[in-house]
Write an enzyme that holds these catalytic residues in place. Structure first.
Site, PDB file in Angstrom:
ATOM      1  CE1 TYR A  36      37.315  38.090  41.479  1.00  0.00           C
ATOM      2  CE2 TYR A  36      35.461  38.613  40.054  1.00  0.00           C
ATOM      3  CZ  TYR A  36      36.564  37.827  40.359  1.00  0.00           C
ATOM      4  OH  TYR A  36      36.899  36.774  39.533  1.00  0.00           O
ATOM      5  N   PRO A  87      36.503  34.908  31.960  1.00  0.00           N
ATOM      6  CG  PRO A  87      37.792  33.355  33.089  1.00  0.00           C
ATOM      7  CD  PRO A  87      37.676  34.821  32.816  1.00  0.00           C
ATOM      8  CB  ILE A 145      41.295  36.488  46.822  1.00  0.00           C
ATOM      9  CG1 ILE A 145      41.578  37.997  46.910  1.00  0.00           C
ATOM     10  CG2 ILE A 145      42.592  35.681  46.948  1.00  0.00           C
ATOM     11  CD1 ILE A 145      42.095  38.449  48.262  1.00  0.00           C
ATOM     12  CG  ASP A 164      31.990  38.081  46.784  1.00  0.00           C
ATOM     13  OD1 ASP A 164      32.995  38.635  46.302  1.00  0.00           O
ATOM     14  OD2 ASP A 164      31.429  37.104  46.254  1.00  0.00           O
ATOM     15  N   GLY A 194      41.889  24.910  40.505  1.00  0.00           N
ATOM     16  CA  GLY A 194      40.834  25.507  39.700  1.00  0.00           C
ATOM     17  C   GLY A 194      41.256  25.805  38.275  1.00  0.00           C
ATOM     18  CD  GLN A 239      26.851  39.603  40.349  1.00  0.00           C
ATOM     19  OE1 GLN A 239      26.725  39.433  39.146  1.00  0.00           O
ATOM     20  NE2 GLN A 239      25.840  39.517  41.184  1.00  0.00           N
ATOM     21  CE1 TYR A 263      28.587  33.209  38.982  1.00  0.00           C
ATOM     22  CE2 TYR A 263      27.752  34.229  36.972  1.00  0.00           C
ATOM     23  CZ  TYR A 263      27.960  34.265  38.339  1.00  0.00           C
ATOM     24  OH  TYR A 263      27.555  35.355  39.071  1.00  0.00           O
ATOM     25  CB  ALA A 321      47.131  34.807  41.732  1.00  0.00           C
TER      26      ALA A 321
END
Length: 241
Positions: free
Chosen positions: A147, A177, A85, A88, A13, A141, A179, A83
């Site tokens: 997160y 960043p 993860i 959600d 990614g 979010q 999306y 790094a």
């Protein structure tokens, strides 16, 4: 001799794009990964970038891994804490494990990695620490309390540590960043992408991993020494600070 850059989560990614961009810019690059041996091996074979496996949530493993990188390649002068993860869940359904896993990787991992290289950077009077946060650490979010909290913490970590590093020519910056067209985002159903996500982005498209990587290369440069404690928002105009 070129400087050594270490990128956590650097084989897939956004991390893979960062690793390759730094190599193309002339750095000697090491990339870490946590679990996907097959992808890491393929990345190494394709790029020639050295790969190392350890878990950034384990302080001692970070120390041992960094020691091996420095023995193999040289002292780490640029650290990219990439790094991360997701686990959600709506908060009323979120488990303690989901909370701790995300905070341990996405926030404590920054301490575990940066603490191991900080003294060396101070001794050499040079360092670049670049933390990959997120738009959701800036605006929050729904379904990502863990997160968003961790990524907001990355920004606070950046601002505090920048003040300590400045006198030693160590810069500490963050990139947030939006999306980005990674495997994880492209796994979202096309209808959701086209009707819910992309319409929120003023430039009308997903970002590309290379666009984030170019921000890293800019901040890593020797002549970026007057930029510290800053947050670069690479989100296509979706959110302004």
């Amino acid at each position: 001799m070129s400087r050594v850059a270490l990128v956590t989560g650097g084989t897939r990614g956004i991390g893979a794009a960062i690793s390759m961009a730094l190599k193309n810019a002339g750095y000697r690059v090491a990339a870490t990964y946590a679990g996907n041996e097959e992808k890491a091996r393929a990345f190494h074979e394709e790029t020639g970038i050295a790969v190392y496996r350890w878990d950034v949530t384990d302080y001692d493993a970070c120390g041992a891994g960094i020691s091996k990188v420095e023995n193999d390649i040289g002292p780490v002068e640029i650290l990219v804490n990439n790094a991360g993860i997701t686990r959600d869940a709506m908060f009323h359904k979120m488990t303690a494990q989901q909370w701790h896993e995300v905070v341990s990787t996405n926030l404590t991992g920054l301490f575990n990695m940066t603490h191991q290289v900080w003294s060396g950077m101070r001794d050499r009077n040079f360092g670049r620490v670049i933390n990959i946060s997120s738009i959701n650490g800036q605006k929050g979010q729904m379904g990502q309390a863990n997160y968003s909290a961790a990524k907001a913490g990355d920004i606070g970590f950046t601002k505090a540590l920048a003040q300590e590093g400045a006198i030693k020519n160590i810069t500490v910056n963050a990139i947030c960043p939006g999306y980005i067209g990674t495997e994880m985002v492209l796994a979202v159903p096309e209808k959701v992408l086209n009707e819910k996500i992309i319409p929120q982005i003023p430039v009308g498209r997903l970002g590309q991993p290379d666009e984030v990587a170019r921000c890293v290369v800019f901040l890593a440069a020797d002549d970026a020494g007057f930029i510290t404690g800053s947050t670069i928002t690479a989100n296509g105009g979706q959110f302004f600070v």
